[in-house]
Design an enzyme around this catalytic site. Structure first.
Site, PDB file in Angstrom:
ATOM      1  N   ASP A 227      76.780  60.375  47.534  1.00  0.00           N
ATOM      2  CA  ASP A 227      76.226  60.556  48.887  1.00  0.00           C
ATOM      3  C   ASP A 227      76.770  59.447  49.782  1.00  0.00           C
ATOM      4  O   ASP A 227      76.082  58.483  50.119  1.00  0.00           O
ATOM      5  CB  ASP A 227      74.697  60.562  48.877  1.00  0.00           C
ATOM      6  CG  ASP A 227      74.128  61.825  48.258  1.00  0.00           C
ATOM      7  OD1 ASP A 227      74.918  62.741  47.961  1.00  0.00           O
ATOM      8  OD2 ASP A 227      72.904  61.897  48.081  1.00  0.00           O
ATOM      9  N   HIS A 363      75.444  60.643  39.706  1.00  0.00           N
ATOM     10  CA  HIS A 363      74.646  60.748  40.924  1.00  0.00           C
ATOM     11  C   HIS A 363      73.163  61.050  40.687  1.00  0.00           C
ATOM     12  O   HIS A 363      72.316  60.204  40.989  1.00  0.00           O
ATOM     13  CB  HIS A 363      75.279  61.780  41.862  1.00  0.00           C
ATOM     14  CG  HIS A 363      74.615  61.855  43.196  1.00  0.00           C
ATOM     15  ND1 HIS A 363      74.477  60.759  44.028  1.00  0.00           N
ATOM     16  CD2 HIS A 363      74.036  62.898  43.852  1.00  0.00           C
ATOM     17  CE1 HIS A 363      73.852  61.119  45.132  1.00  0.00           C
ATOM     18  NE2 HIS A 363      73.564  62.401  45.050  1.00  0.00           N
ATOM     19  N   HIS A 373      63.883  65.957  43.884  1.00  0.00           N
ATOM     20  CA  HIS A 373      64.885  66.014  42.815  1.00  0.00           C
ATOM     21  C   HIS A 373      64.289  65.733  41.430  1.00  0.00           C
ATOM     22  O   HIS A 373      65.016  65.359  40.503  1.00  0.00           O
ATOM     23  CB  HIS A 373      66.035  65.033  43.087  1.00  0.00           C
ATOM     24  CG  HIS A 373      66.644  65.182  44.459  1.00  0.00           C
ATOM     25  ND1 HIS A 373      67.196  66.367  44.890  1.00  0.00           N
ATOM     26  CD2 HIS A 373      66.770  64.292  45.485  1.00  0.00           C
ATOM     27  CE1 HIS A 373      67.646  66.194  46.130  1.00  0.00           C
ATOM     28  NE2 HIS A 373      67.393  64.967  46.510  1.00  0.00           N
ATOM     29  N   HIS A 400      71.087  59.643  44.624  1.00  0.00           N
ATOM     30  CA  HIS A 400      70.460  60.947  44.893  1.00  0.00           C
ATOM     31  C   HIS A 400      69.054  60.819  45.468  1.00  0.00           C
ATOM     32  O   HIS A 400      68.776  61.306  46.561  1.00  0.00           O
ATOM     33  CB  HIS A 400      70.459  61.787  43.621  1.00  0.00           C
ATOM     34  CG  HIS A 400      70.357  63.270  43.864  1.00  0.00           C
ATOM     35  ND1 HIS A 400      71.000  63.906  44.901  1.00  0.00           N
ATOM     36  CD2 HIS A 400      69.698  64.237  43.175  1.00  0.00           C
ATOM     37  CE1 HIS A 400      70.750  65.200  44.843  1.00  0.00           C
ATOM     38  NE2 HIS A 400      69.954  65.427  43.813  1.00  0.00           N
ATOM     39  N   VAL A 401      68.139  60.203  44.725  1.00  0.00           N
ATOM     40  CA  VAL A 401      66.771  59.988  45.216  1.00  0.00           C
ATOM     41  C   VAL A 401      66.799  58.808  46.180  1.00  0.00           C
ATOM     42  O   VAL A 401      67.315  57.736  45.851  1.00  0.00           O
ATOM     43  CB  VAL A 401      65.808  59.711  44.059  1.00  0.00           C
ATOM     44  CG1 VAL A 401      64.412  59.384  44.582  1.00  0.00           C
ATOM     45  CG2 VAL A 401      65.754  60.912  43.121  1.00  0.00           C
TER      46      VAL A 401
END
Length: 531
Positions: A227, A363, A373, A400-401
């Site tokens: 990301d 990720h 997620h 990700h989180v």
């Protein structure tokens, strides 16, 4: 001047190491040997929760070069050979719209002039150049063609040595300013002093704070765990989509405003021009375009040590006495896949007497307790966790989180003194604000049918069959494997001290850059946990 600064930095690192050792004696930093630790949840500081504001790119000082074809978006990355470093940059401007005439990659040379600091830049290395396009089948979306991307492999470098370099085309002339970098130390007894780790950067005011704090902590290496630019969240007019007013919200093709990558690359140069930066893809790098092409910007904009793996989406490299394994969560990872077979070979060939530390990164986390997620990468965990455990992976980094979380040592949802420590660092800045809710809080457990990854698909998220959460999809309190969690913007620094001890520190943006919010010594036990 640079030599004096470098000497000062080394003196500061020595003082930091001494202070860290004093703290350990005084018990300020616990060690994993004292764990497992009782779960801690830091209350949300709502004063830092507000509207996420993108940086105004028109006011960004490094937005445009002053000389035509002068290098911009300069970045360094490591190769598979400790004596080599990749130098990448872009010349010329991107084009967007219907009538695009791509720049000729052969019109500008790809040259790096370099040498040991203060010995003169008498060495030359030449490389390759290319462009990429982001094409859409729908006329209402704007096709994009990049500037000229240059990539040069600089070889024959000595370990732990300061170099100076310029890149560009000396015949125009259009060369960059003089920049500096230090090569990685040689294994097995030497390690990079500080490895910065962060995910979910984006290009916001939070990103700016994160990167300035990170730079102030003088990392020798940076890991970006997916990301990166969040270009896929921007509409064709360059503004952040609200997902209600995008042109084709139901289309499998996102609008993915590619110039956002250029703005991000220009901003990130304050870090990447001097600090080798290694990346792994996140879901925001998928960026589907015409003919179902994916990961195009990601593949072209970064250089990877991918000769052995044959893929830019998963690869490995060494940095001193650390072996890093970068895994792809958005390509096949089952036991019959190319990625899994490569991982088996790679882990089998790791010599722990040369690289005692084994660090993995990808990720989406396996051990996140946040609602967003939650257990999304469960199929990946089911396929790959046993292999990583068998080979004694010490630390796992994820993004990700959009929050921070550190686990106790864990394997298969069970506390295990030989399992890795899983660390989620997905709140570097991003355009989507922080994740606040936990899956174990009343009413927050997601429907299992909504948890499979949208890109890879599959379903492996069954109810737990044993332990405190037996019969349930979620725990009813913070799981025992979760040692510390907090919703704040920030990043982390890993300092490997020797073959058995590494200090992990989590830094929050709201604090001073030198003040860590969470710190622990991760201790390897090779006699107890052989690999």
């Amino acid at each position: 001047m640079v030599l004096a600064v470098e000497s000062l930095n080394r003196l500061l690192h020595c003082w930091i190491l001494l202070i860290s050792l004093i703290f350990v004696v005084n018990g300020q930093f616990p060690t994993t040997l004292e764990g497992p630790f009782k779960p801690v949840t830091v209350p949300v500081n709502y004063s830092i929760i507000g509207q996420v504001t993108s940086l105004p790119v028109d006011d960004n000082p490094p937005l445009s070069p002053e000389i035509e074809f002068q290098p911009q978006q300069i970045s360094l990355s490591l190769s598979s050979d400790l004596s080599s470093v990749w130098v990448s940059w872009i010349t010329g401007e991107y084009q967007i719209g219907d009538d695009i005439e791509p720049l000729d990659p052969q019109s500008v040379a790809s040259v790096v002039q370099y040498g040991v600091y203060k010995s003169g830049r008498n060495n030359l290395a030449a490389g390759s150049s290319f462009i990429y396009s982001q094409q859409y089948p729908n006329e209402d979306l704007n096709n994009y063609t990049s500037g000229i991307i240059h990539r040069v492999l600089v070889t024959g470098l000595d370990p732990d040595t300061m170099y100076e370099y310029q890149c560009g085309d000396p015949s125009i002339p259009a060369m960059s300013e003089v920049h500096y970098f230090r090569t990685m130390p040689s294994p097995p007894k030497d390690y990079p002093s500080r490895v910065a780790v962060v995910g979910g950067l984006g290009l916001t005011y939070n990103t700016s704070t994160t990167i300035s704090h990170m730079a102030a902590n003088h990392p020798d290496l940076a890991l970006l765990v997916g990301d990166l630019s969040f270009a896929d969240l921007y509409c064709k007019n360059g503004t952040l989509c609200d997902f209600q007013n995008c042109s084709f919200p139901q289309s499998p093709l996102q609008e993915t405003y590619q110039p956002r990558w250029d703005h991000w690359g220009r901003f990130m140069q304050i870090l990447t021009v001097t600090v080798p930066t290694m990346v792994i893809e996140g879901d925001h790098e998928i960026e589907k375009q015409a003919d179902n092409l994916t990961f195009t910007a990601y593949n072209y904009r970064f250089a990877f040590p991918s000769d052995e793996s044959g893929s830019t989406l998963y690869y490995s490299f060494n940095a001193g006495g650390i072996h890093f394994v970068m895994l792809g969560a958005y390509v096949p990872y089952d036991k019959s896949s190319d990625q899994y077979k490569w991982l088996e070979r790679d882990l089998f060939n790791v010599n722990r007497s040369v690289t005692p530390w084994l660090v993995a990164a990808w990720h989406p986390p396996w051990y996140s307790t946040y609602k967003d997620h939650y257990r999304e990468a469960e199929c990946m965990r089911v396929q790959m966790e046993e292999l990583l455990y068998k080979h004694g992976v010490d630390i796992v980094f994820n993004g990700h989180v959009k929050a921070y979380e550190r686990s106790n040592r864990v394997y298969n949802y069970t506390l295990d003194p030989c399992g890795p420590v899983h660390i989620t660092v997905g709140s570097g800045g991003n355009e989507m604000n922080l994740t606040l809710e936990h899956a174990d809080e009343p009413g927050n457990c997601p429907d299992p049918s909504n948890t499979p990854d949208r890109f890879m698909g599959g379903f492996c998220g069954f109810n737990f069959t044993s332990g405190p959460a037996a019969g349930n999809f979620c725990w009813n309190e913070q799981p025992e494997y979760s040692a510390y969690r907090e919703s704040s913007f920030g990043y982390g620094i890993l300092e490997v001290k020797n073959q058995t001890h590494a200090l992990w520190m989590w830094y929050r943006n709201q604090d001073r850059y030198s003040v860590g919010a969470d710190g622990i010594y991760i201790v390897r036990q090779p006699d107890r946990c052989p690999s």
